[in-house]
Design a protein around this motif. Structure first.
Motif, PDB file in Angstrom:
ATOM      1  N   ILE A 220       0.816  -1.156   0.079  1.00  0.00           N
ATOM      2  CA  ILE A 220      -0.317   0.599   0.054  1.00  0.00           C
ATOM      3  C   ILE A 220       0.611   1.090   0.465  1.00  0.00           C
ATOM      4  N   VAL A 221       0.302   2.654  -0.795  1.00  0.00           N
ATOM      5  CA  VAL A 221       0.601   3.834  -1.221  1.00  0.00           C
ATOM      6  C   VAL A 221       0.023   4.452  -0.544  1.00  0.00           C
ATOM      7  N   LEU A 222       0.152   5.465   0.240  1.00  0.00           N
ATOM      8  CA  LEU A 222      -0.805   6.146   0.601  1.00  0.00           C
ATOM      9  C   LEU A 222       0.132   7.756   0.904  1.00  0.00           C
ATOM     10  N   ARG A 223      -0.556   8.508  -0.811  1.00  0.00           N
ATOM     11  CA  ARG A 223       0.038   9.795  -1.078  1.00  0.00           C
ATOM     12  C   ARG A 223      -0.738  10.638   0.101  1.00  0.00           C
ATOM     13  N   VAL A 224       0.453  11.458   1.041  1.00  0.00           N
ATOM     14  CA  VAL A 224      -0.515  12.578   2.043  1.00  0.00           C
ATOM     15  C   VAL A 224      -0.363  13.992   1.281  1.00  0.00           C
ATOM     16  N   LEU A 225      -1.200  14.031   0.936  1.00  0.00           N
ATOM     17  CA  LEU A 225      -1.801  15.960   0.309  1.00  0.00           C
ATOM     18  C   LEU A 225      -2.163  17.291   1.326  1.00  0.00           C
ATOM     19  N   ASP A 226      -1.538  17.267   1.938  1.00  0.00           N
ATOM     20  CA  ASP A 226      -1.914  17.880   3.093  1.00  0.00           C
ATOM     21  C   ASP A 226      -1.789  19.682   2.689  1.00  0.00           C
ATOM     22  N   LYS A 227      -3.148  20.031   2.840  1.00  0.00           N
ATOM     23  CA  LYS A 227      -3.831  21.545   1.987  1.00  0.00           C
ATOM     24  C   LYS A 227      -2.458  21.993   3.165  1.00  0.00           C
ATOM     25  N   ASN A 228      -2.717  22.072   4.207  1.00  0.00           N
ATOM     26  CA  ASN A 228      -2.094  23.128   5.276  1.00  0.00           C
ATOM     27  C   ASN A 228      -0.260  23.302   4.533  1.00  0.00           C
ATOM     28  N   GLN A 229      -0.395  22.631   4.470  1.00  0.00           N
ATOM     29  CA  GLN A 229       1.423  22.131   3.315  1.00  0.00           C
ATOM     30  C   GLN A 229       0.971  22.682   2.369  1.00  0.00           C
ATOM     31  N   SER A 230       0.688  23.245   1.272  1.00  0.00           N
ATOM     32  CA  SER A 230       0.367  23.734   0.222  1.00  0.00           C
ATOM     33  C   SER A 230       0.244  25.135  -0.159  1.00  0.00           C
ATOM     34  N   ILE A 231       1.409  25.446  -0.746  1.00  0.00           N
ATOM     35  CA  ILE A 231       1.983  26.819  -1.654  1.00  0.00           C
ATOM     36  C   ILE A 231       1.116  27.444  -2.571  1.00  0.00           C
ATOM     37  N   LEU A 232      -0.254  27.958  -2.220  1.00  0.00           N
ATOM     38  CA  LEU A 232      -0.168  28.367  -3.479  1.00  0.00           C
ATOM     39  C   LEU A 232      -0.399  29.611  -3.952  1.00  0.00           C
ATOM     40  N   ASP A 233       0.599  30.242  -3.825  1.00  0.00           N
ATOM     41  CA  ASP A 233       0.654  31.785  -3.929  1.00  0.00           C
ATOM     42  C   ASP A 233       2.471  31.563  -4.576  1.00  0.00           C
ATOM     43  N   VAL A 234       2.259  31.768  -5.869  1.00  0.00           N
ATOM     44  CA  VAL A 234       3.795  31.857  -7.131  1.00  0.00           C
ATOM     45  C   VAL A 234       4.206  32.935  -6.200  1.00  0.00           C
TER      46      VAL A 234
END
Length: 689
Positions: free
Chosen positions: A408-422
């Motif tokens: 099993i592989v779980l890709r962790v998509l943590d919105k709190n860690q995402s960068i949505l500012d160029v």
């Protein structure tokens, strides 16, 4: 924090020793639950004493669990150091160990650093050896019962002869849990939320199960001649006398709920296969978000309230999120199941699980992802949502049948860690200006390139967030949709029903879009439609798997795109990589030698101070913690358009970049080295130069 190793399968790793001023820091790299691990720590302290280093701090950041032998050893080492004029202190203590130290009163003997309690703590400390306060007074002060109701119950107590607390719980006026905490304050006695990890299985068996069940108790820890016993009736002196007769030890009672005592006794009696290195504290706000139509949320209770397998899976997920892991790998083998976290691009062993637990772990994850738990022969994909630390985290589930079971592989998509500012992508001023210039175009094709895990999707999301407005119709085609954004029409590829990138893209172009984001161009049909869309007045953003910016041009031509079409459609290419940055906790600096300054063309008239990480428990001894991005921006101007029309080779394109003095990925990486953010070795590893 270092990898946790299963005590039954892997020998414990060494204890890290660091000398800072007059203090020596020791960091065990595994749980203190085996004789070998405890012996290593004891030897490390003894080595300090031999060197006259008697002010010792033990960092417990990688210690998830301690047994009775470890607790006795800490007290023994403390006494020995104090006799020599020194001291022993503990640092980075997790919630589970903190509670163990509290109920055993070790925190009154050994100083514990960073132990400030906050509102998120799972247990309430009661001051020991204080004057008893009346039970009724505490109940009224806490608004658990009114004075009028209390007077009624006291009157009933005089008639029935029952205890006040028993009546309040029996009539459901006060919950059993609230009554336990009030009783703890009344008796100035610690209470415990009994669960796996808060008892030593070897000590539980010191008392026969039939006797323990009859008396309603469970031995939890032994400290020298003192036996800590969890009980729901702290005033049952006859029970404590009987236990002392059977064990020859002094009994110290600790309050616990009766149901938790029975449950814990049954778990130990059934030889629960969970090992101590798998015990973690699941934070109180951790929830699994159901993905069915009703969107119900099932709250995950603390470890005592649910199945050990559920608790273990929850703990693995939450630990991965806390450690900033991007992926969780669960890999079965003949003798164990290995669990690894990908942190900052590299895999680290987190723990290992006994092989007999693997099917149960896989089934639990499939239930969370709403998948068929009976299907073990075919790969499956799914999605899990959890809620922790005040925000949602998405997990992409992927299973693959193998020789010893499903991986099993779980890709962790943590919105709190995402960068949505160029502006926060870490681009240099020049590269950012070029990227923003390209995003101002009303039509054309912008490509972001790099290998898997290089942050391409993040750059695309940041671009969409930058140009998003109510006046524009933005449509995305993704596989899968990783982050949901406002006012953007997001569509997910579903190959099992024929919804491919190309199919969706054809229909999207009939939806009057201004901007189209295609998650990835994988084959000729998608590439052709994307180019046609760019030529017909749409701004198209997409990704390619190439090593650098010029590779995107040759790859598109190799896919069958006519050079004259590509030259007209392509606006520019952003190539990028993610590099590890130096750990701030162990960062050191040094003066760059003259040969290095000369080799990389830095200004020779100045001393250049570079940096590196020594390695510490905070960074898995790697010297790196966190990542930054490096970029290469290729803007398509008239000269490059003419070059593309001639179907150039890679060498010709590389020569063009060199003549135009365009900053390559390696050049951008060297700037980060010069600024002390990373190392030459890291840039060479990532760029493969």
């Amino acid at each position: 924090m270092e990898a946790i190793r299963a005590q039954n399968n892997v020998s414990p790793t060494e204890v890290i020793s660091t000398r800072i001023g007059v203090m020596t820091y020791l960091a065990p790299k595994s749980s203190l639950a085996s004789a070998a691990a405890i012996g290593e720590l004891r030897d490390a302290v003894d080595a300090c004493i031999v060197k006259r280093e008697v002010q010792v701090v033990i960092n417990l950041s990688s210690v998830e669990y301690l047994n009775s032998e470890a607790l006795e050893m800490l007290l023994e080492m403390h006494t020995q150091l104090v006799r020599l004029g020194g001291w022993l202190k503990l640092a980075q203590v997790n919630n589970l160990a903190r509670e163990i130290f509290y109920i055993t009163a070790i925190d009154e003997v050994i100083s514990i650093i960073d132990m400030t309690l906050d509102n998120n703590d799972k247990f309430k400390k009661v001051e020991r050896n204080t004057a008893r306060r009346k039970l009724g007074l505490i109940l009224v002060e806490r608004d658990l019962v009114s004075q009028k109701k209390l007077d009624e119950v006291i009157s009933l107590q005089h008639k029935s002869g029952k205890r006040l607390g028993h009546i309040l719980v029996e009539q459901e006026i006060v919950s059993e849990h609230d009554m336990m905490t009030v009783l703890a304050e009344h008796l100035a006695m610690p209470s415990v939320n009994l669960r796996a990890g808060l008892y030593d299985p070897e000590i539980v068996s010191i008392l026969d199960k039939e006797i323990a069940t009859r008396l309603g108790v469970i031995p939890i820890f032994r400290i020298n001649d003192k036996l800590l016993v969890a009980t729901s009736d702290p005033q049952a002196l006859h029970a404590f006398n009987e236990i002392e007769e059977h064990t020859g030890l002094r009994v110290t009672p600790v309050l616990a709920l009766e149901a938790q005592i029975i449950k814990s006794l049954n778990e130990v009696a059934s030889n629960n296969p969970l090992t101590s290195d798998l015990i973690f504290d699941v934070e109180g706000d951790f929830e699994v978000v159901e993905t069915n139509v009703t969107s119900d949320q099932i709250t995950i209770d603390e470890l005592a309230a649910g199945s050990p397998i559920i608790n273990m899976v929850n703990s693995i997920i939450q630990r991965a999120i806390n450690d900033r892991a991007s992926d969780i790998h669960i890999e079965p083998s003949r003798n164990k199941t290995l669990i690894r976290f990908r942190i900052d691009g590299l895999l680290y062993e987190a723990m290992s699980v006994k092989p007999e637990l693997h099917p149960a772990v896989i089934s639990r994850l499939k239930v969370m992802a709403n998948l068929d738990i009976s299907e073990r022969r075919l790969p499956q994909d799914g999605r899990i949502q959890v809620y922790t630390h005040g925000h949602e985290v998405d997990l992409r589930f992927s299973s693959l049948p193998g020789l010893h079971g499903e991986k099993i592989v779980l890709r962790v998509l943590d919105k709190n860690q995402s960068i949505l500012d160029v502006n926060k992508l870490g681009m240099s001023v020049a590269n950012l200006a070029l990227y923003l210039k390209m995003l101002k175009r009303t039509h054309g094709l912008i490509l972001v390139t790099g290998p898997t895990g290089s942050g391409k999707t993040t750059s695309l999301y940041a671009a969409l967030n930058h140009i998003n407005s109510i006046e524009k119709n933005i449509v995305t085609i993704e596989d899968p949709v990783e982050y949901q954004m406002e006012i953007i029409n997001q569509n997910e590829v579903k190959g099992n029903v024929g919804l491919t990138f190309a199919t969706i893209l054809k229909h999207v172009l009939r939806q009057d879009p201004d901007i189209v984001m295609v998650g990835e161009i994988r084959e000729q049909e998608t590439a052709e439609i994307a180019v046609q869309a760019a030529l017909t007045g749409h701004l198209v953003l997409s990704t390619l798997h190439t090593n650098d910016s010029v590779g995107a041009v040759t790859r598109m031509i190799d896919m069958g795109i006519e050079p004259y079409l590509l030259s007209s459609a392509l606006v520019g290419v952003l190539a990028q990589r993610l590099i590890r940055t130096i750990c701030p906790s162990c960062k050191t600096s040094f003066i760059a030698p003259p040969e290095m300054i000369e080799r990389y063309g830095w200004e020779e008239s100045k001393q250049i101070r570079l940096a590196r990480g020594r390695g510490c428990p905070e960074c898995y001894d790697s010297g790196y913690k966190g990542r930054a991005s490096i970029h290469e921006v290729l803007e398509v101007d008239q000269d490059l358009q003419k070059l593309i029309m001639a179907n150039p080779s890679r060498d010709v394109l590389s020569d063009y970049i060199s003549r135009r003095d365009i900053k390559t990925l390696y050049d951008d990486g060297l700037l980060h080295v010069h600024d002390g953010d990373t190392t030459i070795e890291e840039i060479s590893r990532v760029i493969n130069n």
